[in-house]
Write an enzyme that holds these catalytic residues in place. Sequence first.
Site, PDB file in Angstrom:
ATOM      1  N   ARG A  76       0.871  -1.298   0.045  1.00  0.00           N
ATOM      2  CA  ARG A  76      -0.172   0.029   0.168  1.00  0.00           C
ATOM      3  C   ARG A  76       0.920   1.125  -0.107  1.00  0.00           C
ATOM      4  O   ARG A  76       1.982   1.262   0.502  1.00  0.00           O
ATOM      5  CB  ARG A  76      -0.820   0.056   1.035  1.00  0.00           C
ATOM      6  CG  ARG A  76      -1.926  -0.952   1.227  1.00  0.00           C
ATOM      7  CD  ARG A  76      -2.913  -0.933   2.308  1.00  0.00           C
ATOM      8  NE  ARG A  76      -2.185  -1.567   3.444  1.00  0.00           N
ATOM      9  CZ  ARG A  76      -1.742  -0.393   4.468  1.00  0.00           C
ATOM     10  NH1 ARG A  76      -1.673   0.805   4.326  1.00  0.00           N
ATOM     11  NH2 ARG A  76      -1.257  -0.906   5.584  1.00  0.00           N
ATOM     12  N   TYR A 134      -1.214  -3.602  -6.955  1.00  0.00           N
ATOM     13  CA  TYR A 134      -1.033  -4.517  -5.643  1.00  0.00           C
ATOM     14  C   TYR A 134      -2.245  -4.442  -5.003  1.00  0.00           C
ATOM     15  O   TYR A 134      -3.118  -3.499  -4.803  1.00  0.00           O
ATOM     16  CB  TYR A 134       0.031  -3.656  -4.794  1.00  0.00           C
ATOM     17  CG  TYR A 134       0.095  -4.281  -3.228  1.00  0.00           C
ATOM     18  CD1 TYR A 134       0.517  -5.436  -3.085  1.00  0.00           C
ATOM     19  CD2 TYR A 134      -0.632  -3.460  -2.393  1.00  0.00           C
ATOM     20  CE1 TYR A 134       0.395  -6.090  -1.747  1.00  0.00           C
ATOM     21  CE2 TYR A 134      -0.848  -4.119  -1.164  1.00  0.00           C
ATOM     22  CZ  TYR A 134      -0.229  -5.282  -0.851  1.00  0.00           C
ATOM     23  OH  TYR A 134      -0.400  -5.942   0.448  1.00  0.00           O
ATOM     24  N   GLY A 135      -2.672  -5.566  -4.247  1.00  0.00           N
ATOM     25  CA  GLY A 135      -3.802  -5.594  -3.725  1.00  0.00           C
ATOM     26  C   GLY A 135      -4.497  -4.717  -2.889  1.00  0.00           C
ATOM     27  O   GLY A 135      -5.672  -4.213  -2.968  1.00  0.00           O
ATOM     28  N   GLY A 136      -3.840  -4.172  -1.497  1.00  0.00           N
ATOM     29  CA  GLY A 136      -4.579  -3.257  -0.800  1.00  0.00           C
ATOM     30  C   GLY A 136      -4.794  -1.900  -1.578  1.00  0.00           C
ATOM     31  O   GLY A 136      -5.676  -1.282  -1.047  1.00  0.00           O
ATOM     32  N   LYS A 195      -9.700  -2.137   1.775  1.00  0.00           N
ATOM     33  CA  LYS A 195      -9.207  -1.115   2.711  1.00  0.00           C
ATOM     34  C   LYS A 195      -9.853   0.180   2.084  1.00  0.00           C
ATOM     35  O   LYS A 195     -10.221   1.010   2.964  1.00  0.00           O
ATOM     36  CB  LYS A 195      -7.656  -0.786   2.525  1.00  0.00           C
ATOM     37  CG  LYS A 195      -6.759  -1.979   2.801  1.00  0.00           C
ATOM     38  CD  LYS A 195      -7.043  -2.303   4.298  1.00  0.00           C
ATOM     39  CE  LYS A 195      -5.952  -3.318   4.862  1.00  0.00           C
ATOM     40  NZ  LYS A 195      -6.379  -3.822   6.125  1.00  0.00           N
ATOM     41  N   HIS A 206     -10.548  -1.817  11.433  1.00  0.00           N
ATOM     42  CA  HIS A 206      -9.402  -2.611  11.113  1.00  0.00           C
ATOM     43  C   HIS A 206      -9.209  -3.891  12.313  1.00  0.00           C
ATOM     44  O   HIS A 206      -8.326  -3.910  13.083  1.00  0.00           O
ATOM     45  CB  HIS A 206      -8.231  -1.854  10.942  1.00  0.00           C
ATOM     46  CG  HIS A 206      -6.928  -2.564  10.367  1.00  0.00           C
ATOM     47  ND1 HIS A 206      -5.753  -2.173  10.470  1.00  0.00           N
ATOM     48  CD2 HIS A 206      -7.167  -3.561   9.321  1.00  0.00           C
ATOM     49  CE1 HIS A 206      -4.850  -2.997   9.804  1.00  0.00           C
ATOM     50  NE2 HIS A 206      -5.694  -3.911   8.932  1.00  0.00           N
ATOM     51  N   SER A 236      -1.074  -3.321  10.601  1.00  0.00           N
ATOM     52  CA  SER A 236      -0.519  -4.233   9.563  1.00  0.00           C
ATOM     53  C   SER A 236       0.537  -5.123   9.828  1.00  0.00           C
ATOM     54  O   SER A 236       1.547  -4.740  10.550  1.00  0.00           O
ATOM     55  CB  SER A 236      -0.452  -3.717   8.278  1.00  0.00           C
ATOM     56  OG  SER A 236      -1.496  -2.718   7.914  1.00  0.00           O
ATOM     57  N   GLY A 268       0.253  -9.899  13.029  1.00  0.00           N
ATOM     58  CA  GLY A 268      -0.028 -11.419  13.492  1.00  0.00           C
ATOM     59  C   GLY A 268      -1.863 -11.244  13.597  1.00  0.00           C
ATOM     60  O   GLY A 268      -2.122 -12.174  14.485  1.00  0.00           O
ATOM     61  N   ASP A 272      -9.362  -9.490   9.343  1.00  0.00           N
ATOM     62  CA  ASP A 272      -8.982  -7.893   9.100  1.00  0.00           C
ATOM     63  C   ASP A 272      -9.777  -6.959   9.317  1.00  0.00           C
ATOM     64  O   ASP A 272      -9.460  -5.814   9.785  1.00  0.00           O
ATOM     65  CB  ASP A 272      -8.521  -7.912   7.689  1.00  0.00           C
ATOM     66  CG  ASP A 272      -7.582  -6.637   7.238  1.00  0.00           C
ATOM     67  OD1 ASP A 272      -6.769  -6.533   8.102  1.00  0.00           O
ATOM     68  OD2 ASP A 272      -7.781  -6.174   6.253  1.00  0.00           O
ATOM     69  N   ARG A 322       1.752 -12.202  -0.614  1.00  0.00           N
ATOM     70  CA  ARG A 322       0.223 -12.642   0.067  1.00  0.00           C
ATOM     71  C   ARG A 322      -0.282 -13.827  -0.628  1.00  0.00           C
ATOM     72  O   ARG A 322      -0.014 -14.219  -1.579  1.00  0.00           O
ATOM     73  CB  ARG A 322      -0.557 -11.449  -0.233  1.00  0.00           C
ATOM     74  CG  ARG A 322      -0.038 -10.262   0.256  1.00  0.00           C
ATOM     75  CD  ARG A 322      -0.710  -9.964   1.630  1.00  0.00           C
ATOM     76  NE  ARG A 322      -0.038  -8.711   2.168  1.00  0.00           N
ATOM     77  CZ  ARG A 322      -0.721  -7.828   3.139  1.00  0.00           C
ATOM     78  NH1 ARG A 322      -2.021  -8.330   3.634  1.00  0.00           N
ATOM     79  NH2 ARG A 322      -0.194  -6.792   3.638  1.00  0.00           N
ATOM     80  N   GLU A 327       0.182 -19.889  22.266  1.00  0.00           N
ATOM     81  CA  GLU A 327       0.278 -19.667  23.663  1.00  0.00           C
ATOM     82  C   GLU A 327      -0.581 -18.151  23.951  1.00  0.00           C
ATOM     83  O   GLU A 327      -0.914 -17.918  25.082  1.00  0.00           O
ATOM     84  CB  GLU A 327       1.645 -19.371  23.918  1.00  0.00           C
ATOM     85  CG  GLU A 327       2.505 -20.525  23.670  1.00  0.00           C
ATOM     86  CD  GLU A 327       2.050 -21.888  24.143  1.00  0.00           C
ATOM     87  OE1 GLU A 327       1.119 -21.887  25.104  1.00  0.00           O
ATOM     88  OE2 GLU A 327       2.386 -23.107  23.795  1.00  0.00           O
TER      89      GLU A 327
HETATM   90  C1  OXD Z   1      -2.933  -4.505   5.755  1.00  0.00           C
HETATM   91  C2  OXD Z   1      -3.515  -5.623   5.016  1.00  0.00           C
HETATM   92  O1  OXD Z   1      -2.106  -3.930   5.167  1.00  0.00           O
HETATM   93  O2  OXD Z   1      -4.631  -6.014   5.644  1.00  0.00           O
HETATM   94  O3  OXD Z   1      -3.347  -3.944   6.749  1.00  0.00           O
HETATM   95  O4  OXD Z   1      -3.260  -6.063   4.000  1.00  0.00           O
HETATM   96 MN    MN Z   2      -5.086  -5.176   7.380  1.00  0.00          MN
END
Ligand code: OXD
Ligand code: MN
Length: 596
Positions: free
Chosen positions: A70, A198-200, A207, A227, A249, A252, A278, A370, A498
């Site tokens: 992004r 690119y995806g985002g 987004k 988010h 982002s 995890g 997400d 990704r 954990e």
């Molecule tokens: C981000 C995503 O960048 O979810 O937050 O791709």
């Molecule tokens: Mn995200």
Amino acid sequence: MDCKNAKVNQFVKESAELLQPDDIVWIDGSEEQIEELRRIACSTGEMIKLNQEVLPNCYYHRTAINDVARVEDRTFICSREQRNAGATNNWIPPAEAYAMTDEIMRGKMKGRTMYVIPYSMGVVGSPFSKIGIEITDSIYVVLNMVIMTRVGEKVMQALGEDGDFVRGQHAKCDLDAEKRYILQFPEDNYIRSCNSGYGGNVLLGKKCFALRIASYQGWKEGWMAEHMLILGVENPQGETKYIAAAFPSACGKTNLAMLIPPEGYRAKGYKLWTVGDDIAWIRIGEDGRFYAQNPEAGFFGVAPGTNEKSNPNAMACTKEGTIFTNVVLKKDGTVWWEKMDKNPPRDAEDWTGKPWDPDSGKPGAHPNSRFTAPARNCPCISPEWENPQGVPLSAIIFGGRRAKTAPLVYQSRDWDHGVFVGSIMASETTAAADGATGVVRRDPMSMLPFCGYDMGDYFQHWLDMGKKTTADKLPKIFNVNWFRLDEEGNFIWPGFGENFRVLEWILKRCENQVGAQETPIGFVPKVDDICLDGLDYEIKPGHKFTKEDLQTILTINNQWWLEDIENIHAFYEKIGKTVPEELRNELTAMENRLKA
Ligand code: OXD
Ligand code: MN
């Protein structure tokens, strides 16, 4: 496809006049059409069909090497008044933004096909879902949208003859980074994206719509677009409690959303269910509780670091019907990425398409490579994930990646204090966005890059949402930090599965089943209240995690916090006058408690 909605027809006509495609194809969502698009994309090299025996219906794609994340510096909120975009968003007046991108995009689909994608964020036809139309000249975008949203004929039917929708125009143009723009026009329900693949930047439902435009809609309509991942924890009695969690982002979120509880918990009958990884749209239900819905239908997850140990459920998601972007392509038509296993392939191509030598010291997969995988593939997908009402939230968690300062977990004092805790969230930057990695930046509610209006107004909206119901109905708010480091840079807390131990404490707090220690920043667990049974983790060779280590990451260092406060003041100053009085008071109160 026969479209009876005049507004959609008008939008498609306008788009075609601007972009001048040779052809227009409406995406009806049928398997035949999708298959045909895959075939075309493979014939042009836009996609590569992977080994269908091992990875049925899976495809591979590479973006341009200057187009891998992004682009926050090229993302704009084009509200009529700059004040409404706020100090933390880039802004261009709408007329100027339209004119500039008209110029850039004009005629850019000559010789190409323009695809029209009707898509629904949320289950098709639900009153809580919202519809978008994305125009694009990228089959890759179409095929990703098919996974990430619900597309096609059924969406047009739900839209009806005069239903309204979010307009989205994407054109790859020349992938010229200097002319790359991601523009949101919240007052017009309009999105424009050019010169990226690119995806985002280009899956406009994610987004751009489900966060930037939807956050603005939520502000106006009395709900929230966040988010956040959403998960359910089922206890041995079969009761499930839901949690939503916001992390910046690449901290995890997908791993937490799909976590597998430690052995001992599983033996007792605990289960974890994934609702989303997400985005959460949150509304107050008729019973006064907060309900969260996942508007997406797939996972657009970061590949490197995902493996059978860190996230076996995500690995399972990617075995079928998945698109892999910018990972390593193996000779046998399968894929690999860093930390997938300890056997980097020889004879493979890296994400740029060049032969890759694992000993070269260069990563084979891009750090922000990704997988786009259907949510229904997830072995622990919640039976409630498509419930249009969403799931009732017991807790909201904020978190970030902090080497020091923030303890493993703490609970806010009440809703307003919880909003304050969210507003001061901070994290060390990662590879998901362009720019330096490892720098601490404040990222309130992990929405800094995704809020479609002024951050101060956004905080006020959170405070106002808390006033719409009674305190007992509100989710309790917590903050976690899985990423504390020792002096040598080792992670003190084991993380991954954990983390369930911390979720257990959080849910017990929600049920008033466990006490806590009051500290200047909020309520912290007593060291004996985080269950360590069966935990076997080595912080470093010869140093097993013990209760003392837990004590270390539960201890509040007032000095560190006071240093952080300087930074918070500066951040609030940057947002400006719109930061609500309540939050400034919370900051002063915390400062006083730390100095006392
Ligand atoms: C981000 C995503 O960048 O979810 O937050 O791709
Ligand atoms: Mn995200």
